[in-house]
Design a protein around this motif. Structure first.
Motif, PDB file in Angstrom:
ATOM      1  N   HIS A   1       0.809  -1.220   0.000  1.00  0.00           N
ATOM      2  CA  HIS A   1       0.000   0.000   0.000  1.00  0.00           C
ATOM      3  C   HIS A   1       0.842   1.270   0.000  1.00  0.00           C
ATOM      4  CE1 HIS A   1      -3.849  -1.913  -0.134  1.00  0.00           C
ATOM      5  NE2 HIS A   1      -3.394  -2.813   0.705  1.00  0.00           N
ATOM      6  N   LYS A   2       2.087   1.149   0.435  1.00  0.00           N
ATOM      7  CA  LYS A   2       3.015   2.280   0.252  1.00  0.00           C
ATOM      8  C   LYS A   2       3.240   2.492  -1.238  1.00  0.00           C
ATOM      9  CE  LYS A   2       5.896   2.693   4.376  1.00  0.00           C
ATOM     10  NZ  LYS A   2       7.121   2.167   5.017  1.00  0.00           N
ATOM     11  N   GLN A   3       3.396   1.382  -1.927  1.00  0.00           N
ATOM     12  CA  GLN A   3       3.523   1.373  -3.391  1.00  0.00           C
ATOM     13  C   GLN A   3       2.323   2.079  -4.038  1.00  0.00           C
ATOM     14  OE1 GLN A   3       6.161  -0.079  -4.838  1.00  0.00           O
ATOM     15  NE2 GLN A   3       5.523   0.238  -6.971  1.00  0.00           N
ATOM     16  N   ASP A   4       1.138   1.692  -3.610  1.00  0.00           N
ATOM     17  CA  ASP A   4      -0.084   2.316  -4.119  1.00  0.00           C
ATOM     18  C   ASP A   4      -0.060   3.831  -3.902  1.00  0.00           C
ATOM     19  OD1 ASP A   4      -1.015  -0.113  -4.899  1.00  0.00           O
ATOM     20  OD2 ASP A   4      -2.637  -0.248  -3.437  1.00  0.00           O
TER      21      ASP A   4
ATOM     22  N   MET B   1       2.110  10.076  -7.914  1.00  0.00           N
ATOM     23  CA  MET B   1       2.602  10.325  -9.268  1.00  0.00           C
ATOM     24  C   MET B   1       1.484  10.776 -10.189  1.00  0.00           C
ATOM     25  SD  MET B   1       5.277   7.287 -10.158  1.00  0.00           S
ATOM     26  CE  MET B   1       4.715   7.344 -11.871  1.00  0.00           C
ATOM     27  N   PHE B   2       0.426  10.002 -10.166  1.00  0.00           N
ATOM     28  CA  PHE B   2      -0.733  10.286 -11.003  1.00  0.00           C
ATOM     29  C   PHE B   2      -1.286  11.679 -10.672  1.00  0.00           C
ATOM     30  CE2 PHE B   2      -5.143   8.579 -12.406  1.00  0.00           C
ATOM     31  CZ  PHE B   2      -4.924   9.024 -13.696  1.00  0.00           C
TER      32      PHE B   2
ATOM     33  N   GLY C   1      -8.129   7.639  -2.550  1.00  0.00           N
ATOM     34  CA  GLY C   1      -7.112   6.589  -2.493  1.00  0.00           C
ATOM     35  C   GLY C   1      -5.988   6.934  -1.528  1.00  0.00           C
ATOM     36  N   LEU C   2      -5.547   8.168  -1.572  1.00  0.00           N
ATOM     37  CA  LEU C   2      -4.445   8.575  -0.688  1.00  0.00           C
ATOM     38  C   LEU C   2      -4.869   8.489   0.773  1.00  0.00           C
ATOM     39  CD1 LEU C   2      -2.966  11.572  -2.721  1.00  0.00           C
ATOM     40  CD2 LEU C   2      -1.798   9.429  -2.136  1.00  0.00           C
ATOM     41  N   LYS C   3      -6.058   8.982   1.079  1.00  0.00           N
ATOM     42  CA  LYS C   3      -6.552   8.954   2.461  1.00  0.00           C
ATOM     43  C   LYS C   3      -6.671   7.520   2.980  1.00  0.00           C
ATOM     44  CE  LYS C   3      -9.298  13.131   3.329  1.00  0.00           C
ATOM     45  NZ  LYS C   3      -8.683  14.079   2.386  1.00  0.00           N
ATOM     46  N   VAL C   4      -7.286   6.671   2.173  1.00  0.00           N
ATOM     47  CA  VAL C   4      -7.528   5.304   2.625  1.00  0.00           C
ATOM     48  C   VAL C   4      -6.210   4.533   2.741  1.00  0.00           C
ATOM     49  CG1 VAL C   4      -8.585   3.097   2.026  1.00  0.00           C
ATOM     50  CG2 VAL C   4      -9.896   5.205   1.784  1.00  0.00           C
ATOM     51  N   ASN C   5      -5.348   4.712   1.765  1.00  0.00           N
ATOM     52  CA  ASN C   5      -4.072   4.004   1.825  1.00  0.00           C
ATOM     53  C   ASN C   5      -3.208   4.498   2.980  1.00  0.00           C
ATOM     54  OD1 ASN C   5      -3.454   1.923  -0.401  1.00  0.00           O
ATOM     55  ND2 ASN C   5      -4.646   3.494  -1.432  1.00  0.00           N
ATOM     56  N   LYS C   6      -3.325   5.773   3.290  1.00  0.00           N
ATOM     57  CA  LYS C   6      -2.616   6.286   4.463  1.00  0.00           C
ATOM     58  C   LYS C   6      -3.130   5.590   5.724  1.00  0.00           C
ATOM     59  CE  LYS C   6      -1.283  10.434   7.012  1.00  0.00           C
ATOM     60  NZ  LYS C   6      -1.339   9.648   8.273  1.00  0.00           N
ATOM     61  N   ALA C   7      -4.430   5.450   5.815  1.00  0.00           N
ATOM     62  CA  ALA C   7      -5.022   4.759   6.965  1.00  0.00           C
ATOM     63  C   ALA C   7      -4.479   3.325   7.047  1.00  0.00           C
ATOM     64  CB  ALA C   7      -6.542   4.762   6.861  1.00  0.00           C
TER      65      ALA C   7
END
Lengths: 179, 179
Positions: free
Chosen positions: A122-125, A131-132, A155-161
Motif C-alpha cells: 500500500h506504500k507502493q499504491d 505520481m498520477f 485513495g491517498l486517504k484510505v491508503n494512508k489509513a
DNA sequence: TGGCTCATGTAATCTGTTACATGATTCT
DNA sequence: AGAATCATGTAACAGATTACATGAGCCA
C-alpha cells in the motif's frame, strides 16, 4: 447491463480504446478500488457492440491491428442513466483482517510478516497515486480533472489509513514479542 | 478448502455456533471487511462436517432446534495452516468512486446525494465499531482481545478516512454549485 | 390470526477468474 | 533465434448471491 459495461462506457467516453487498453487502464488507474479480467471485458465489448451502445474500427499502429471501440449516443445515455441510479454497496474482502482476528492461533512473527507485505504493497499504491496526482496537476488544463483528483484523494486517504495501521500494529506485535 | 471454510473454522474456534448464528456474527462483526451468504455458509458447514473438521449436536433452546457446530482437532489444524499461508490480495469494489470518476456526465446534486448516503452509512459503521470497542474494553479479561481490538482500530481508521473524504468532497461540490 | 424472527437448506443464476489458444511484432 | 509484449478471444471452472421452500415459535 452489468457494472463492467458501465466502466467500459465511462472509459470510452474519454476516448476510443481497445479491449487491451481498457484492461491496462483499469489495472493502473482503478487498481485501488476496482478490477476487471479479460474474461469480463471482451464479452462485454461484444455485447455492447451488438446492442448498439458502442462501435469499433480497426486501427493499424506499426503493423499491429487494434479494435478501437468508441461510445455511441445510446451508450452515453446509458452511462448517464446509470450515474443517477443509487450506488451499489461497496464490496470489500480483506483476508488480512480475518487472519488478524484469529491470530491467537498463530505466532507473532507470522502476523508481522503478513502485515509487512500489506504495508509495502500500500506504500507502493500511495506512490503511484502521488505520481498520477502530480501529473494531472501539471496538465492544469482547467478542464475538470477535479473529479479525478477527488478519486485520487480518496485513495491517498484510505491508503494512508492502511499504512498507519500497519505501522502501529507491527510495533505493537514486536513489543509483545520481547516480553 | 475456500475462504468461507476458514472464516467458519475461526468463528467456531471461539465457541459452538449454528449456521444462522455464524451468518449473524459475520454480518455484525465483520461487516466492514467481509461478508458471506447462506448459500455459502450452509454448504460449507456440510462439507466441513463430512470431512471431519467440525461436528454438531442438536440443541433445543425454548422449543427451537439448532444445529450447533463445533470445531474438531483436524479443523483447528487446518485453521493454523491457513493462518501461515500468504495473505490473498484484498478485493475491493467501490462503485461510488467509479461514479465520481465519470461524474462530469451527471450533475452535482446527484453526486452529492450519492456521497451523502455513503457518509451516513460509514458514520453508522463507526458508531457500531465504537460500541463494540468499548464493550471489549469493559470485559478487560486480560485474555487477549488485543487482536480483535486491532481489527476494530483498522475499521475506525478506514471509516474515518471515508467520512473525512465524503465531508470534504461534498463541501467542494456544494461550493462549485454556487458559481 | 397474521406477521415477524428464528432456523435450515437448495437450485438457479449470475459474476468473475484462470488457463489456454492464437498469432503478430518488438526487443535482446 | 527466442523471449517478452501486444492483442483478441473463449471455455471451463470457481465463487457468490438470490430467491425460494419449509416449518416452528413469538408477539401484537
Amino acid at each position: 447491463m452489468r457494472q463492467t459495461d458501465y466502466v467500459i462506457l465511462g472509459l470510452l467516453s474519454e476516448k476510443p480504446l481497445s479491449g487491451y487498453e481498457i484492461k491496462k487502464l483499469i489495472d493502473i488507474r482503478f487498481r485501488f478500488f476496482w478490477s476487471e479480467s479479460y474474461g469480463q471485458i471482451f464479452p462485454s465489448l461484444k455485447r455492447l457492440n451488438a446492442d448498439g451502445l458502442i462501435e469499433y474500427y480497426i486501427e493499424n499502429i506499426g503493423g499491429r491491428n487494434q479494435k478501437k471501440y468508441s461510445v455511441k449516443k445510446k451508450g452515453l445515455d446509458a452511462l448517464r442513466q446509470w450515474l443517477m441510479l443509487p450506488v451499489e454497496k461497496e464490496s470489500i474482502r480483506i483476508e488480512l483482517l480475518l487472519k488478524m482476528y484469529f491470530s491467537n492461533y498463530t505466532d507473532n512473527e507470522t502476523m508481522i510478516n503478513h502485515i509487512l507485505k500489506f504495508e509495502t504493497s500500500h506504500k507502493q499504491d500511495m506512490m503511484l497515486l502521488n505520481m498520477f496526482n502530480s501529473e494531472l496537476l501539471k496538465l492544469q488544463e482547467d478542464e475538470s480533472h477535479e473529479a479525478i483528483l477527488k478519486v485520487i484523494d480518496f485513495g491517498l486517504k484510505v491508503n494512508k489509513a492502511y499504512v498507519d495501521w500497519a505501522r502501529e500494529t507491527i510495533k505493537f506485535l514486536e513489543g509483545r514479542d520481547i516480553k
